[in-house]
Design an enzyme around this catalytic site. Structure first.
Site, PDB file in Angstrom:
ATOM      1  N   ASP A  60     -17.067 -16.400  -2.705  1.00  0.00           N
ATOM      2  CA  ASP A  60     -17.654 -16.643  -1.397  1.00  0.00           C
ATOM      3  C   ASP A  60     -18.455 -17.944  -1.469  1.00  0.00           C
ATOM      4  OD1 ASP A  60     -20.549 -14.405  -1.588  1.00  0.00           O
ATOM      5  OD2 ASP A  60     -19.717 -15.844  -2.988  1.00  0.00           O
ATOM      6  N   ASP A 234     -13.372  -6.997   1.386  1.00  0.00           N
ATOM      7  CA  ASP A 234     -14.213  -6.894   0.191  1.00  0.00           C
ATOM      8  C   ASP A 234     -15.386  -5.988   0.534  1.00  0.00           C
ATOM      9  OD1 ASP A 234     -15.784  -9.252   1.652  1.00  0.00           O
ATOM     10  OD2 ASP A 234     -17.103  -8.425   0.099  1.00  0.00           O
ATOM     11  N   CYS A 272      -5.396  13.191  -6.541  1.00  0.00           N
ATOM     12  CA  CYS A 272      -5.536  11.867  -7.151  1.00  0.00           C
ATOM     13  C   CYS A 272      -4.986  11.859  -8.566  1.00  0.00           C
ATOM     14  CB  CYS A 272      -7.022  11.472  -7.157  1.00  0.00           C
ATOM     15  SG  CYS A 272      -7.346   9.874  -7.916  1.00  0.00           S
ATOM     16  N   CYS A 274      -5.684   9.536 -10.926  1.00  0.00           N
ATOM     17  CA  CYS A 274      -6.435   8.693 -11.853  1.00  0.00           C
ATOM     18  C   CYS A 274      -6.873   9.515 -13.056  1.00  0.00           C
ATOM     19  CB  CYS A 274      -7.631   8.050 -11.163  1.00  0.00           C
ATOM     20  SG  CYS A 274      -9.104   9.090 -11.058  1.00  0.00           S
ATOM     21  N   CYS A 277      -9.649  12.165 -12.422  1.00  0.00           N
ATOM     22  CA  CYS A 277      -9.246  13.400 -11.750  1.00  0.00           C
ATOM     23  C   CYS A 277      -8.277  14.203 -12.599  1.00  0.00           C
ATOM     24  CB  CYS A 277      -8.645  13.092 -10.387  1.00  0.00           C
ATOM     25  SG  CYS A 277      -9.887  12.427  -9.264  1.00  0.00           S
ATOM     26  N   HIS A 302     -12.761   6.005 -10.558  1.00  0.00           N
ATOM     27  CA  HIS A 302     -12.062   6.825  -9.563  1.00  0.00           C
ATOM     28  C   HIS A 302     -12.122   6.182  -8.188  1.00  0.00           C
ATOM     29  CE1 HIS A 302     -10.891  10.032  -6.852  1.00  0.00           C
ATOM     30  NE2 HIS A 302     -12.008   9.768  -6.204  1.00  0.00           N
TER      31      HIS A 302
END
Lengths: 365, 398
Positions: A60, A234, A272, A274, A277, A302
């Site tokens: 930015d 973002d 999920c 991931c 999880c 996660h």
């Protein structure tokens, strides 16, 4: 884009980021210019090399942090004047200086310095900021030393005023930039105003250039903005909320700190995939959060996995021609009683997405 | 659990092979138990853990004391124990009644009912029955019985009592041992009394245990008095059963322990180094001569470690240790870690814990190699000389 403020996503390695499908990370120019300084980053080969991130980076302009973090920051035609946080000396960040710093940091996408005003402010200041943003984009373009390696995005300002927004869009499009951001939102304005500004801008910005809504945000906001034609986002939300013990799930959020979690042996989100999880229970994460660094790490992992998947799912559903169904499925899980907020319904209507199947009929008022 | 001694060197030092359950591959000893908090390493997340040397890194140390407030025993049992709760099925867990970082034994509070500890949940009195309930829920592969650990300066009488209690609690724990429980290591205490240490070891060796957990060290005894105390214990213990110790974790202390015949070590060294921003750098190649550097010691570094907070590393684009195969050295530079430390980012500790653990596991490998070659004593001498060499030089140059 996860926010890697100081050259790192809090608590995750670049390897983990790659694994969860992250393609681009945001770095904050203000923080990096302070430490370790853009000159050092440049000397060591640029931010990609410094952090060992083989994918994309966006920086930015540094302006927003200055205005929001520093006392006595003031905006003049020259630039942003502020007190150096290091020694209190008066300093000035000009559009030229912001671009030079970003040239040194070396991100793939860099942002123009804009005159950003809170949407909650009214009056002539908004108009002043919009015109100044246009004058500054020219100074940014002129100062940009690496146009073939770094893509300079302009930022649409104009507060909540459609006339000002329109003028700003036209002005920026005229400069034929590689991409455009919709700025000045995600600052406390009401959702109804928020989506209307996004809708207006996406309708007017060129179809073949990316549209980046800065500071957004919550999964629901991302779904709505995507329906309206935005491409990039973002937000610190997923990682920050993880450090406070909150997990993102299809139903909304799960507060792991809650005592009810102490005996809950289900995973955070059974749907999920991931590693958090797949391996851990709410009860175990409950005992880590806010007390151990590992708790922050696992929840951040996660939450970012969730956000990356959301992006992929949105993308795939559009390509496969089932975007409206995806949106309905998303809303049904988040609002099982059908109480989808009115602003979402209105935005979807303008976007041309039929979500009547997930909205309970409104009571007549 | 299965343990066999494979090689000896210069007396008591030995290399063994341990099948601890959990980890499918045999682990060679002397080896390091990785410190954990609530079962997981402090900073290294479980998906990064497999990048550490295998199978050396598969022995984890935990303590029921970590789980005093949560999750509840009911939840842990429902989940199915440590391996299930932590998703670490290929790992072996050793549970001990001590945590050298957060849960220190409070010998004044300990009485005949239970052992007292200062924990993050306040002062807790743990009885054998409670302790065994936690062990049954957690289902570690190895567990040590409850002990009354006393500091080095305690009175003779108090020390004697601690031995009597510890032996009694061992009997209590064995009686409450669940049928499918892990291997029990009998706790041995005795403070700084050679006589008491020997007595305790003798008593414990009479019980039906799979190994021995030597407690009460790292609580104030000096390095000089330690060898005699360690030998008093190991001389009495049967050779074919493994010996684990807690509380002695510095490299020189580990060498003392190995020399006395200890097989398993925990260490807070890595944790303290990591928090301090230090990275281990001592020479791993036994063939190379080490050159001491006075310059390093001025910034808090020495031959063993570097202080990555020091400004000389701001632009240092080399890895922590050239040729180190850990994730950190393969991916990041000293300059980047220096920056992370400077801006207080968690990634600094993650990267440092990875490297320091990797490096320290390498140290244990060197120890085992030296023992197998029959050169352990020589290895010790050389190692200590190199570590102290820079101090001599610094003194001379000052």
């Amino acid at each position: 884009m996860p926010v890697g403020t100081q050259g790192t996503i809090k608590g995750l390695t670049t390897n983990q980021l790659e694994e969860i499908g992250c393609q681009i990370v945001l770095g904050n120019t203000y923080h990096l210019a302070l430490r370790p300084t853009s000159e050092l980053i440049d000397e060591l080969g640029g931010l990609h090399k410094f952090m060992n991130w083989p994918r994309a980076l966006l920086t930015d302009s540094g302006g927003f942090q200055m205005v929001s973090l520093l006392h006595l920051a003031d905006i003049t035609e020259e630039g942003v004047t502020f007190q150096s946080p290091v020694d209190g000396k008066p300093m000035l960040l000009t559009p030229e200086e912001s671009i030079q710093i970003q040239n040194r940091i070396g991100a793939d996408i860099i942002m123009a310095l804009d005159d950003v005003v809170k949407t909650t402010i009214t009056g002539p200041r908004i108009e002043e900021a919009m015109y100044r943003t246009l004058r500054w984009i020219d100074r940014c373009i002129a100062a940009h030393k690496r146009p073939s390696e770094q893509n300079l995005f302009g930022i649409v300002q104009g507060g909540l005023d459609p006339v000002l927004r329109d003028k700003c869009v036209r002005g920026l499009v005229h400069r034929n930039l590689p991409g455009y951001a919709i700025g000045g939102l995600a600052g406390g304005e009401d959702k109804d105003s928020f989506w209307r500004v996004v809708a207006q801008c996406t309708a007017a910005l060129p179809e073949d250039k990316p549209r980046y809504v800065m500071g957004v945000g919550y999964p629901l906001d991302i779904v709505v903005c995507s329906a309206l034609g935005a491409d990039m986002y973002d937000c610190v939300y997923p990682t920050r909320t993880a450090r406070f013990g909150t997990a993102l799930i299809p139903e909304g959020v799960l507060k792991l700190k809650h005592t009810a979690m102490a005996d809950d042996v289900r995973p955070i989100d059974p749907t999920c995939n991931c590693m958090v999880c797949k391996n851990y229970t709410r009860a175990y994460i409950h005992c880590l959060v806010t007390k151990d660094a590992m708790g922050s790490q696992l929840l951040s992992y996660h939450n970012l996995y969730y956000m990356m998947k959301l992006g992929r799912d949105l993308h795939t559903s559009i390509i496969q021609g089932c975007f409206p169904e995806f949106v309905c499925g998303f809303l049904q899980k988040m609002f099982p009683k059908g109480d989808v907020p009115e602003w979402v319904c209105n935005a979807m209507e303008v976007a041309g997405i039929d979500i009547s199947s997930c909205c309970a009929p409104f009571s007549s008022s | 659990m299965n343990f066999t001694v494979k090689a000896w060197s210069n007396g008591r030092a030995r290399v063994g092979v341990l099948h601890a359950g959990g980890c499918p591959t045999a682990i060679e000893t002397p080896c390091l138990l990785l410190s954990t908090r609530k079962g997981l390493p402090v900073f290294i997340s479980p998906d990064i853990l497999p990048s550490l040397p295998s199978p050396d890194s598969h022995l984890l140390q935990t303590s029921p004391l970590h789980f005093l407030d949560c999750p509840s025993l009911k939840a842990i049992s429902k989940i199915g124990g440590l391996h299930q709760m932590l998703g670490l099925h290929g790992y072996s867990f050793a549970a001990v009644p001590r945590d050298s970082l957060l849960c220190l034994p409070n010998c004044d509070g300990t009485n005949k009912i239970g052992a007292s500890f200062e924990t993050p949940c306040g002062r807790m009195l743990i009885k054998s029955a409670e302790y065994m309930k936690m062990i049954s829920s957690l289902k570690p592969n190895i567990w040590a019985s409850l002990a009354d650990e006393v500091p080095a300066w305690t009175s003779e009488k108090r020390n004697r009592t601690s031995v009597d209690r510890t032996v009694q609690w061992l009997d209590d724990c064995i009686a409450l041992d669940p049928a499918d429980g892990g291997a029990v290591f009998g706790a041995i205490v005795g403070g700084s009394s050679v006589g008491e240490r020997s007595r305790c070891a003798q008593e414990v060796s009479r019980r039906n245990v799979s190994g021995y957990w030597i407690g009460g060290f790292g609580l104030g005894e000096s390095m000089d008095e330690r060898p005699a105390l360690l030998n008093a214990v190991t001389d009495v213990l049967p050779e074919e059963k493994p010996r684990q110790i807690c509380g002695i974790g510095l490299p020189e202390e580990v060498l003392q322990g190995v020399a006395a015949g200890i097989d398993l070590f925990d260490s807070t060294y890595i944790y303290h180094l990591t928090l301090g921003g230090f990275a281990l750098t001592f020479q791993m190649d036994r063939s190379k001569e080490h050159v001491p550097s006075y310059q390093l010691s001025k910034i808090g570094s020495d031959n063993a470690k570097i202080n990555l907070r020091a400004t000389i590393y701001r632009k240092d684009t080399s890895p922590i240790v050239d040729g180190c195969s850990c994730y950190t050295c393969q991916n990041h530079t000293r300059a980047y870690i220096n920056h992370l430390l400077n801006v207080h980012e968690m990634l600094a500790q993650i990267l440092l814990e990875i490297h320091n653990t990797h490096h320290y596991l390498g140290f244990f490998r060197l120890i085992r190699e030296a023992i197998k070659e029959g050169k352990f004593e020589l290895f010790c001498q050389k190692f200590i000389q190199t570590r102290r060499g820079h101090l001599v030089e610094a003194a001379v140059c000052a």
